[in-house]
Design a protein around this motif. Structure first.
Motif, PDB file in Angstrom:
ATOM      1  N   SER A  45       9.518   0.542   2.600  1.00 54.37           N
ATOM      2  CA  SER A  45      10.389   1.328   3.472  1.00 54.37           C
ATOM      3  C   SER A  45       9.999   2.801   3.497  1.00 54.37           C
ATOM      4  O   SER A  45      10.369   3.526   4.410  1.00 54.37           O
ATOM      5  CB  SER A  45      11.852   1.191   3.016  1.00 54.37           C
ATOM      6  N   GLN A  46       9.243   3.248   2.491  1.00 50.78           N
ATOM      7  CA  GLN A  46       8.751   4.621   2.432  1.00 50.78           C
ATOM      8  C   GLN A  46       7.253   4.584   2.140  1.00 50.78           C
ATOM      9  O   GLN A  46       6.750   3.621   1.555  1.00 50.78           O
ATOM     10  CB  GLN A  46       9.473   5.416   1.324  1.00 50.78           C
ATOM     11  N   PRO A  47       6.508   5.608   2.535  1.00 48.33           N
ATOM     12  CA  PRO A  47       5.064   5.628   2.272  1.00 48.33           C
ATOM     13  C   PRO A  47       4.771   5.542   0.769  1.00 48.33           C
ATOM     14  O   PRO A  47       5.517   6.075  -0.054  1.00 48.33           O
ATOM     15  CB  PRO A  47       4.614   6.981   2.848  1.00 48.33           C
ATOM     16  N   VAL A  48       3.670   4.866   0.442  1.00 51.70           N
ATOM     17  CA  VAL A  48       3.232   4.764  -0.951  1.00 51.70           C
ATOM     18  C   VAL A  48       2.649   6.104  -1.385  1.00 51.70           C
ATOM     19  O   VAL A  48       1.818   6.699  -0.690  1.00 51.70           O
ATOM     20  CB  VAL A  48       2.173   3.652  -1.111  1.00 51.70           C
ATOM     21  N   LEU A  49       3.118   6.605  -2.533  1.00 45.19           N
ATOM     22  CA  LEU A  49       2.611   7.872  -3.065  1.00 45.19           C
ATOM     23  C   LEU A  49       1.401   7.578  -3.936  1.00 45.19           C
ATOM     24  O   LEU A  49       1.494   6.809  -4.900  1.00 45.19           O
ATOM     25  CB  LEU A  49       3.693   8.573  -3.883  1.00 45.19           C
ATOM     26  N   VAL A  97       0.352  -3.782   0.972  1.00 45.54           N
ATOM     27  CA  VAL A  97       1.319  -3.377   1.997  1.00 45.54           C
ATOM     28  C   VAL A  97       0.822  -3.918   3.329  1.00 45.54           C
ATOM     29  O   VAL A  97      -0.286  -3.596   3.767  1.00 45.54           O
ATOM     30  CB  VAL A  97       1.450  -1.839   2.060  1.00 45.54           C
ATOM     31  N   HIS A  98       1.641  -4.773   3.963  1.00 41.77           N
ATOM     32  CA  HIS A  98       1.248  -5.407   5.223  1.00 41.77           C
ATOM     33  C   HIS A  98       2.415  -5.330   6.213  1.00 41.77           C
ATOM     34  O   HIS A  98       3.522  -5.764   5.896  1.00 41.77           O
ATOM     35  CB  HIS A  98       0.853  -6.869   4.984  1.00 41.77           C
ATOM     36  N   ARG A  99       2.128  -4.795   7.370  1.00 42.38           N
ATOM     37  CA  ARG A  99       3.173  -4.624   8.386  1.00 42.38           C
ATOM     38  C   ARG A  99       3.307  -5.831   9.294  1.00 42.38           C
ATOM     39  O   ARG A  99       4.204  -5.863  10.141  1.00 42.38           O
ATOM     40  CB  ARG A  99       2.881  -3.373   9.204  1.00 42.38           C
ATOM     41  N   SER A 100       2.413  -6.799   9.155  1.00 46.45           N
ATOM     42  CA  SER A 100       2.484  -8.011   9.979  1.00 46.45           C
ATOM     43  C   SER A 100       1.819  -9.152   9.227  1.00 46.45           C
ATOM     44  O   SER A 100       1.021  -8.938   8.297  1.00 46.45           O
ATOM     45  CB  SER A 100       1.780  -7.799  11.319  1.00 46.45           C
ATOM     46  N   VAL A 101       2.130 -10.378   9.657  1.00 42.79           N
ATOM     47  CA  VAL A 101       1.501 -11.550   9.057  1.00 42.79           C
ATOM     48  C   VAL A 101       0.005 -11.558   9.372  1.00 42.79           C
ATOM     49  O   VAL A 101      -0.816 -11.969   8.539  1.00 42.79           O
ATOM     50  CB  VAL A 101       2.173 -12.838   9.578  1.00 42.79           C
ATOM     51  N   SER A 137       8.197   2.504  -3.114  1.00 41.73           N
ATOM     52  CA  SER A 137       9.650   2.363  -3.021  1.00 41.73           C
ATOM     53  C   SER A 137      10.063   0.962  -3.467  1.00 41.73           C
ATOM     54  O   SER A 137       9.322  -0.007  -3.292  1.00 41.73           O
ATOM     55  CB  SER A 137      10.121   2.612  -1.584  1.00 41.73           C
ATOM     56  N   HIS A 138      11.254   0.875  -4.031  1.00 44.04           N
ATOM     57  CA  HIS A 138      11.747  -0.406  -4.533  1.00 44.04           C
ATOM     58  C   HIS A 138      12.049  -1.370  -3.393  1.00 44.04           C
ATOM     59  O   HIS A 138      11.811  -2.579  -3.500  1.00 44.04           O
ATOM     60  CB  HIS A 138      13.006  -0.179  -5.375  1.00 44.04           C
ATOM     61  N   ASP A 139      12.584  -0.874  -2.300  1.00 43.67           N
ATOM     62  CA  ASP A 139      12.947  -1.741  -1.185  1.00 43.67           C
ATOM     63  C   ASP A 139      11.787  -1.883  -0.207  1.00 43.67           C
ATOM     64  O   ASP A 139      10.881  -1.044  -0.156  1.00 43.67           O
ATOM     65  CB  ASP A 139      14.203  -1.226  -0.469  1.00 43.67           C
ATOM     66  N   TYR A 140      11.819  -2.952   0.563  1.00 42.15           N
ATOM     67  CA  TYR A 140      10.711  -3.264   1.463  1.00 42.15           C
ATOM     68  C   TYR A 140      11.244  -3.968   2.701  1.00 42.15           C
ATOM     69  O   TYR A 140      12.408  -4.388   2.778  1.00 42.15           O
ATOM     70  CB  TYR A 140       9.671  -4.141   0.754  1.00 42.15           C
ATOM     71  N   VAL A 141      10.362  -4.122   3.679  1.00 42.69           N
ATOM     72  CA  VAL A 141      10.696  -4.790   4.940  1.00 42.69           C
ATOM     73  C   VAL A 141       9.836  -6.039   5.056  1.00 42.69           C
ATOM     74  O   VAL A 141       8.603  -5.973   4.930  1.00 42.69           O
ATOM     75  CB  VAL A 141      10.448  -3.861   6.139  1.00 42.69           C
TER      76      VAL A 141
END
Length: 323
Positions: free
Chosen positions: A150-154, A273-277, A165-169
């Motif tokens: 949910s937030q950019p990886v630092l 981190v993947h925004r799509s399948v 971030s702990h939460d994800y989409v």
């Protein structure tokens, strides 16, 4: 002293026993001056011992046979309060006897009535594979999630680890069908959005095309229902060079492809981190291709008898337990 009694010189004893000449001289002198009593250690300097053997035994017995009233296991603080000793003393005793109350492990014993036969069958394929045949460990890694934070990886910095971030989409899931070649470590993989017998049949067809026609094919796989449907059995009858070897129920550890799945998870999926399948599947295919450029086989070393002896030991511990 025995070497010296045989007439060997100080330098020769030093060389034979791989110790310094000064050490030989010291013990020779002590033996000459005091006889056998000189071979005992002299009292060492320092504070006299305060923790007795009885105290150590009390901590060990309490650790193994009791639990604190308000917790499921002991900590150094709670044990120190219960015994009147310091936390550091309790910690030293636990380390000396390899006790770790804060740790626990889980296990699951198979109830498969053919457990022994299946273990011997699968392990036999690992340790003594048949000639003119290919042994493949087959399984599906289902419900692989495409997750976007949910937030950019630092990124990592000196003194600071990478932070996510702990939460994800969730963006969807995919399933990886994989066949690990035991001899070479190469993997044949196929990605599907669903996990049914139809997809497993397509994967078998792919294996049939990629494995040389002159080789017999031995598949090691679990007891999942999609592996035993009438349609799959019909396909196997039409392809007699395929032979299925099922692992016992609740014994996925016997399938080497699970070890390869662990590599994939640890090195690619866990922190990915993947925004799509589609992006997830692209990364999996790229990782698979990279693996096959430099494959590394997982070497099985345990014999069937060693495995069965260990399982029998667990069973005896369970039957002897009061819990």
């Amino acid at each position: 002293m025995l070497e010296c009694a045989d007439g060997h010189s100080i330098m020769e004893v030093s060389r034979r026993l791989r110790i310094t000449p000064d050490t030989v001289r010291t013990w020779r002198r002590r033996f000459i001056e005091r006889g056998l009593d000189g071979l005992c250690d002299d009292p060492r300097p320092g504070v006299p011992r305060k923790i007795t053997d009885a105290d150590v035994e009390r901590v060990i017995v309490k650790t193994l046979e009791e639990t604190p009233k308000n917790a499921t296991h002991w900590s150094t603080r709670s044990m120190a309060a219960a015994t009147g000793m310091s936390q550091s003393t309790v910690s030293r005793i636990w380390r000396a006897f390899a006790l770790a109350p804060h740790r626990s492990q889980i296990f699951k014993l198979s109830t498969d009535p053919l457990f022994i036969d299946k273990v011997r069958d699968v392990v036999g394929l690992y340790l003594d594979p048949p000639e003119k045949a290919l042994v493949l460990c087959v399984d599906e890694k289902s419900q692989i999630q495409a997750l976007d934070r949910s937030q950019p990886v630092l990124p990592m910095m000196p003194g600071v680890p990478e932070r996510r971030s702990h939460d994800y989409v969730r963006a969807g899931t995919t399933t990886l069908f994989a066949a690990l070649e035991v001899a070479t470590g190469k993997v044949i993989g196929s990605l599907h959005r669903r996990h049914r017998a139809a997809e497993f049949k397509k994967f078998l067809t792919k294996l049939d095309k990629e494995v040389p026609a002159d080789l017999q094919v031995h598949l090691i796989l679990d007891n999942y229902a999609t592996h035993k449907t009438p349609d799959i059995k019909k396909w196997l009858l039409a392809h007699p060079r395929f032979h299925l070897h099922f692992t016992p129920t609740s014994a996925s550890w016997l399938n080497l492809v699970e070890r390869w799945f662990a590599e994939l998870t640890q090195k690619k999926l866990k922190r990915g981190v993947h925004r799509s399948v589609q992006a997830l599947e692209h990364d999996i295919r790229a990782w698979l291709a990279d693996w096959n450029e430099h494959p590394r086989p997982f070497v099985w070393t345990k014999t069937a008898d060693e495995i069965l002896d260990k399982v029998a030991a667990y069973c005896r511990r369970i039957s002897d337990s009061d819990h």
